[in-house]
Design a protein around this motif. Structure first.
Motif, PDB file in Angstrom:
ATOM      1  N   UNK A 282       1.160  -1.085  -0.029  1.00  0.00           N
ATOM      2  CA  UNK A 282      -0.161   0.327   0.523  1.00  0.00           C
ATOM      3  C   UNK A 282       0.891   1.655   0.229  1.00  0.00           C
ATOM      4  N   UNK A 283       0.400   2.291  -0.196  1.00  0.00           N
ATOM      5  CA  UNK A 283       1.225   3.870  -0.530  1.00  0.00           C
ATOM      6  C   UNK A 283       1.556   4.367   1.846  1.00  0.00           C
ATOM      7  N   UNK A 284       0.383   3.930   2.322  1.00  0.00           N
ATOM      8  CA  UNK A 284       0.469   4.119   3.644  1.00  0.00           C
ATOM      9  C   UNK A 284       0.752   2.910   4.116  1.00  0.00           C
ATOM     10  N   UNK A 285       1.188   3.224   5.575  1.00  0.00           N
ATOM     11  CA  UNK A 285       1.079   2.390   6.501  1.00  0.00           C
ATOM     12  C   UNK A 285       1.463   3.428   8.149  1.00  0.00           C
ATOM     13  N   UNK A 286       0.346   2.455   8.401  1.00  0.00           N
ATOM     14  CA  UNK A 286       0.297   3.557  10.217  1.00  0.00           C
ATOM     15  C   UNK A 286       0.882   2.684  11.417  1.00  0.00           C
ATOM     16  N   UNK A 287       1.094   3.267  12.549  1.00  0.00           N
ATOM     17  CA  UNK A 287       1.378   1.949  13.168  1.00  0.00           C
ATOM     18  C   UNK A 287       0.145   2.712  14.325  1.00  0.00           C
ATOM     19  N   UNK A 288      -0.147   2.117  14.932  1.00  0.00           N
ATOM     20  CA  UNK A 288      -1.756   3.155  16.297  1.00  0.00           C
ATOM     21  C   UNK A 288      -0.919   2.384  17.245  1.00  0.00           C
ATOM     22  N   UNK A 289      -1.174   2.982  18.240  1.00  0.00           N
ATOM     23  CA  UNK A 289      -1.140   2.559  19.887  1.00  0.00           C
ATOM     24  C   UNK A 289      -2.283   3.113  20.476  1.00  0.00           C
ATOM     25  N   UNK A 290      -3.180   1.826  20.925  1.00  0.00           N
ATOM     26  CA  UNK A 290      -4.707   1.647  20.898  1.00  0.00           C
ATOM     27  C   UNK A 290      -4.216   2.941  22.338  1.00  0.00           C
ATOM     28  N   UNK A 291      -5.326   3.302  23.014  1.00  0.00           N
ATOM     29  CA  UNK A 291      -5.773   3.913  24.296  1.00  0.00           C
ATOM     30  C   UNK A 291      -5.197   2.644  25.133  1.00  0.00           C
ATOM     31  N   UNK A 292      -6.034   2.716  26.469  1.00  0.00           N
ATOM     32  CA  UNK A 292      -5.572   2.001  27.620  1.00  0.00           C
ATOM     33  C   UNK A 292      -6.824   0.598  27.204  1.00  0.00           C
ATOM     34  N   UNK A 293      -7.961   0.811  27.256  1.00  0.00           N
ATOM     35  CA  UNK A 293      -8.747  -0.636  26.634  1.00  0.00           C
ATOM     36  C   UNK A 293      -8.443  -0.783  25.295  1.00  0.00           C
ATOM     37  N   UNK A 294      -7.376  -0.311  24.812  1.00  0.00           N
ATOM     38  CA  UNK A 294      -7.701  -0.589  23.271  1.00  0.00           C
ATOM     39  C   UNK A 294      -8.241  -0.250  22.209  1.00  0.00           C
ATOM     40  N   UNK A 295      -9.158   0.806  22.683  1.00  0.00           N
ATOM     41  CA  UNK A 295      -9.547   1.292  21.387  1.00  0.00           C
ATOM     42  C   UNK A 295      -8.877   2.080  20.908  1.00  0.00           C
ATOM     43  N   UNK A 296      -9.353   1.675  19.239  1.00  0.00           N
ATOM     44  CA  UNK A 296      -9.223   3.087  18.120  1.00  0.00           C
ATOM     45  C   UNK A 296      -9.743   4.170  17.339  1.00  0.00           C
TER      46      UNK A 296
END
Length: 553
Positions: A282-296
């Protein structure tokens, strides 16, 4: 009961009452968040208790220094204190609704006609009495211990040791029994909620999706927030319908706590799934760190997926069951370890790919996720081959990088919207897009902090106990009431309550970030090939969606 109440009132310190009434009245003034009578009552009761404690401490210090003092307090003076305190409290209570409306008007909320003074005072009285009871229980404990020790050691020494032992006992009970029991119950509850399978979120039938039968990541192990992240979001059809042209299905990868036993194993599983789904094509890849509960936050990811016509992949990894503030309290290092492990795995593989064929790499996190995302990458490890940028929203006040950048800002810029050096690497924004800075050009890494001036999670300051925070100076943020005033000790207490209720604000204020504001941030960070007029259309599209969701709730 009448006799007990009468004895209690008669035994209260006059100096303590003076400061108690003053703190109670001042606590009714506005801070960052509008408050219900229940929250205001709890805050005012605790504020009155803190003021009373300061007064009692002053009386004790006066006596300890053996300064002259009256043996008894005249009844007339005590009555005058009560009368004056009640009059001042009534005056402030009468203005409380207006102060709350000064925030609600800025936030386009419905005005309140009354602060529910009788309910507020009832809650405050209960909290105050409970605090006084605990204070007297502590004093009794100190006196008992120091009295016993005084038989063997000098009186002043026994007082100091008795106070230290009492503090240790009370802290041990609160931290070791009450707090840990509460956290254990909370952890069990959140774990059960996380494991709950919802009927309206079925496992994906598409073998290309995370959690499908073809995926190495089980659907049940994803957890509640992970399942929602994978099952929600735009499709190629919805994205294409908006742009009136062909789009792709965004790739979303998520690994839950129950998908593997260790952080390292979960990170490797995330990389394996990214490869399986073709995320690195893909053109972009985003590494997400969620909130405490795992919510994005869907407002963050849906918008960037639309901006890039679905030609994007994202990955997140759960590290806790607890809400962000509880996770920050009991296991902050665990979130940091998880963020570092995921970044290490994805970045390590990404650097092995040809630079002209790999996706652009970005980081994202909200709240506790922003804090951990900021420390996931060591600058010395990535300086030779850096990722392209990051969008961090609602960074908590403990974020070291955010603190350093804010402290080193241009002194002409406000603390709630800093300007850092030449703005080539880091920029700040809020409800009003502040990212187009005349004369500034982006460098190889683009980092944007999205923060609202009314967000107490970001702008809580423990130093507010003894000095006015810089963000309170004028000019203030567009969503902060001009009626806000700084009071020693009290303002810090108000901000603590604001932080606890920060997620109850309407979208676009407090700690609830609106999609249209994410759009401005993502445009600056990822530079999509979209005409400005169409970006405005996209904002209106998401604003309409947000309004319908808020109305439904």
């Amino acid at each position: 009961m009448r006799r007990l109440l009468s004895n209690l009132i008669a035994s209260l310190s006059v100096v303590g009452l003076v400061l108690g009434f003053a703190f109670f009245a001042a606590s009714l003034t506005p801070s960052l968040m509008p408050r219900s009578f229940l929250v205001q009552g709890a805050l005012s009761g605790l504020a009155g208790a803190v003021g009373y404690m300061f007064g009692v401490a002053l009386v004790w210090l006066w006596g300890y220094l053996e300064l002259p003092a009256a043996r008894t307090v005249p009844v007339a003076l005590r009555a005058a204190v009560y009368v004056c305190g009640v009059i001042v409290s009534v005056i402030f209570l009468w203005q409380a609704a207006g102060w709350q409306n000064s925030i609600r008007d800025l936030w386009h909320m419905e005005r309140v006609d009354s602060a529910d003074p009788f309910k507020l005072v009832a809650v405050a009285a209960l909290v105050f009495l409970a605090a006084v009871f605990l204070g007297r229980l502590f004093r009794y404990t100190v006196l008992r211990i120091s009295g016993w020790l005084a038989r063997f050691i000098p009186r002043r020494v026994s007082n100091v040791i008795g106070a230290a032992i009492a503090i240790f006992l009370f802290w041990s009970i609160v931290e070791g029994v009450l707090l840990r029991t509460a956290l254990h119950l909370a952890d069990s509850s959140f774990q059960k909620i996380d494991a709950m399978l919802e009927d309206d979120v079925p496992a994906p039938a598409d073998p290309g999706k995370t959690g499908s039968t073809a995926s190495p990541i089980s659907w049940t192990g994803l957890g509640r927030q992970g399942r929602h992240f994978i099952a929600s979001g735009p499709t190629a059809a919805t994205i294409g319908s908006f742009w009136k042209e062909q789009a792709r299905d965004p790739i979303r990868v998520y690994v839950g706590l129950n998908n593997a036993d260790t952080i390292e194993a979960r990170a490797k599983l995330a990389l394996q799934e990214l490869k399986r789904q073709g995320a690195f094509d893909r053109s972009l890849l985003v590494i997400i760190v969620p909130t405490g509960t795992g919510w994005v936050d869907p407002a963050a990811m849906d918008t960037v997926e639309y901006l890039h016509h679905g030609d994007i992949a994202s990955v997140a990894m759960q590290y806790s069951y607890l809400t962000s503030w509880l996770s920050l309290l009991v296991e902050p290092e665990y979130g940091a370890e998880s963020a570092k492990a995921l970044f290490r795995e994805v970045y390590g593989y990404w650097t092995t790919l040809p630079r002209d064929k790999r996706p652009k790499l970005y980081l994202h996190g909200l709240s506790l996720g922003a804090l951990n995302s900021q420390i996931s990458a060591d600058i010395f490890d990535i300086v030779a081959d850096p990722f392209q940028g990051a969008l961090w929203s609602g960074p908590p006040f403990e974020s070291v990088t955010w603190q350093a950048v804010t402290a080193a800002r241009d002194p002409q810029s406000p603390a709630w919207l800093p300007k850092f050096r030449d703005s080539s690497i880091i920029r700040f924004t809020n409800q009003n897009n502040a990212l187009d800075i005349p004369g500034a050009t982006w460098g190889p890494i683009r980092i944007v902090y999205l923060q609202y001036a009314s967000d107490a999670v970001t702008f809580f300051d423990e130093k507010a106990f003894y000095r006015e925070p810089e963000w309170m100076r004028r000019p203030r943020g567009p969503d902060v009431t001009p009626s806000l005033r700084w009071f020693p000790a009290l303002t810090m207490l108000q901000l603590l309550f604001d932080m606890a209720i920060a997620t109850t604000s309407p979208m676009g204020y407090g700690h609830v970030y609106a999609p249209q504001h994410y759009i401005d941030g993502w445009v600056a960070v990822t530079a999509p090939q979209v005409e400005p007029a169409r970006i405005d259309d996209l904002k209106r599209y998401f604003e309409a969606q947000s309004a319908s969701i808020e109305g439904h709730d």
